[in-house]
Design a protein around this motif. Structure first.
Motif, mmCIF file in Angstrom:
data_model
loop_
_atom_site.group_PDB
_atom_site.id
_atom_site.type_symbol
_atom_site.label_atom_id
_atom_site.label_comp_id
_atom_site.label_asym_id
_atom_site.label_seq_id
_atom_site.Cartn_x
_atom_site.Cartn_y
_atom_site.Cartn_z
ATOM 1 N N ILE A 296 39.617 33.714 41.896
ATOM 2 C CA ILE A 296 39.308 33.527 40.482
ATOM 3 C C ILE A 296 38.624 32.169 40.344
ATOM 4 C CG2 ILE A 296 40.273 33.209 38.167
ATOM 5 C CD1 ILE A 296 42.646 34.952 39.096
ATOM 6 N N ALA B 22 41.561 40.530 40.009
ATOM 7 C CA ALA B 22 41.328 39.640 41.149
ATOM 8 C C ALA B 22 42.345 39.862 42.256
ATOM 9 C CB ALA B 22 41.365 38.188 40.683
ATOM 10 N N VAL C 100 36.068 36.623 40.610
ATOM 11 C CA VAL C 100 36.234 36.937 39.194
ATOM 12 C C VAL C 100 36.044 35.631 38.436
ATOM 13 C CG1 VAL C 100 37.801 37.698 37.383
ATOM 14 C CG2 VAL C 100 37.802 38.860 39.587
ATOM 15 N N THR D 247 43.691 34.410 45.640
ATOM 16 C CA THR D 247 44.637 35.420 45.145
ATOM 17 C C THR D 247 45.162 36.339 46.244
ATOM 18 O OG1 THR D 247 42.916 37.076 44.684
ATOM 19 C CG2 THR D 247 43.392 35.465 42.943
ATOM 20 N N PHE E 9 43.293 38.836 35.964
ATOM 21 C CA PHE E 9 44.151 38.405 37.065
ATOM 22 C C PHE E 9 44.621 39.601 37.894
ATOM 23 C CE2 PHE E 9 44.160 35.407 33.617
ATOM 24 C CZ PHE E 9 43.940 34.206 34.253
#
Length: 275
Positions: free
Chosen positions: A202, A195, A94, A236, A192
């Protein structure tokens, strides 16, 4: 034959474009910028059909972005310098960036990764040229008014990311700042959540404040150099839903530090003339 009026109009626009008639410069250059968007979108419609039929739809937006930047670089005299460009090759991811004005389309032209898709509000789908291109090139449209539809759009995008190993691009500020100083608006959490749910990194990148080159507030549109710095990717895979808020704020803090470091980027030709 070309009429005298047409010749006069074109001549006036040319004088405005090069700043010989200063009050016209901003408006003429904006007109040229919009014209280049239309030309690039038309190219994008055709190329997206070709890329889709040949199995390379993921390259549609990247190809169109580069064509648009090429035109703007040579016609409007704007150069984008990218620091740490290797991070653009991370896939899937992302990608997020600060959002200053309509000129960000040019910045995407210079930085947009291969096999990446933008996310956009649903209403853009119905825009002539641009909407056609975005639809054909596999963009993810989100109905921001209806939360249920927005969540479904993100679910579909996550499935696409996993199916074809494709990245997405999101502006976490959610709207343009139009700021005359190096700063960031508060971040929204959508990028967020996306992701962390997809389990992909990210990749933030920061664009220097370019208000001395382009600004609606001051009616400025100059040639010049804009600097972009890519930050290290953020893993993440271990982030839980309840930690997304903290991740969002930490990422914003890191990006804001880079915004303040980059300031207005390299000098523009106009800056040098005034010294």
């Amino acid at each position: 034959m070309v009429s005298l009026l047409t010749i006069s109009l074109l001549g006036t626009m040319a004088l405005g474009f090069f700043g010989v008639i200063p009050p016209l410069k901003f408006y003429v250059r904006v007109f040229v910028y919009l014209l280049l968007i239309v030309i690039s979108a038309l190219y994008g419609v055709v190329s997206s059909i070709i890329f889709t039929l040949t199995g390379y739809q993921g390259l549609s937006q990247w190809s169109t972005a580069r064509v648009f930047y090429f035109l703007c670089h040579h016609i409007l005299g704007i150069t984008v310098i990218i620091k740490n460009p290797k991070n653009l090759t991370i896939r899937p991811a992302v990608f997020i960036s600060n959002h200053q004005s309509e000129l960000d389309i040019l910045l995407l032209g210079a930085t947009f990764p291969k096999y990446c898709s933008v996310t956009a509000k649903k209403s853009l789908k119905y825009y002539p040229f641009l909407g056609w291109f975005m639809t054909l090139s596999g963009s993810v449209f989100i109905d921001r008014v209806n939360r249920t539809n927005a969540l479904k759009a993100f679910e579909g995008a996550i499935k696409q990311v996993k199916r074809v190993n494709q990245s997405v691009f999101i502006f976490p500020e959610g709207t343009r700042s139009y700021s005359l100083t190096p700063t960031l608006l508060p971040f929204k959490k959508g990028a967020f959540h996306f992701a962390t749910q997809a389990g992909i990194p990210i990749v933030p990148y920061v664009i220097s404040n370019y208000s001395k080159i382009f600004s609606f507030k001051t009616r400025t549109f100059e040639s010049g150099i804009i600097e972009v710095e890519l930050l290290d990717p953020i893993d993440t895979t271990s982030i839980k839903a309840e930690d997304v808020g903290a991740l969002c704020e930490k990422t914003r803090e890191n990006m804001l530090a880079v915004v303040e470091k980059l300031q207005y980027g390299p000098q523009t030709p106009q800056d040098k003339k005034t010294k």
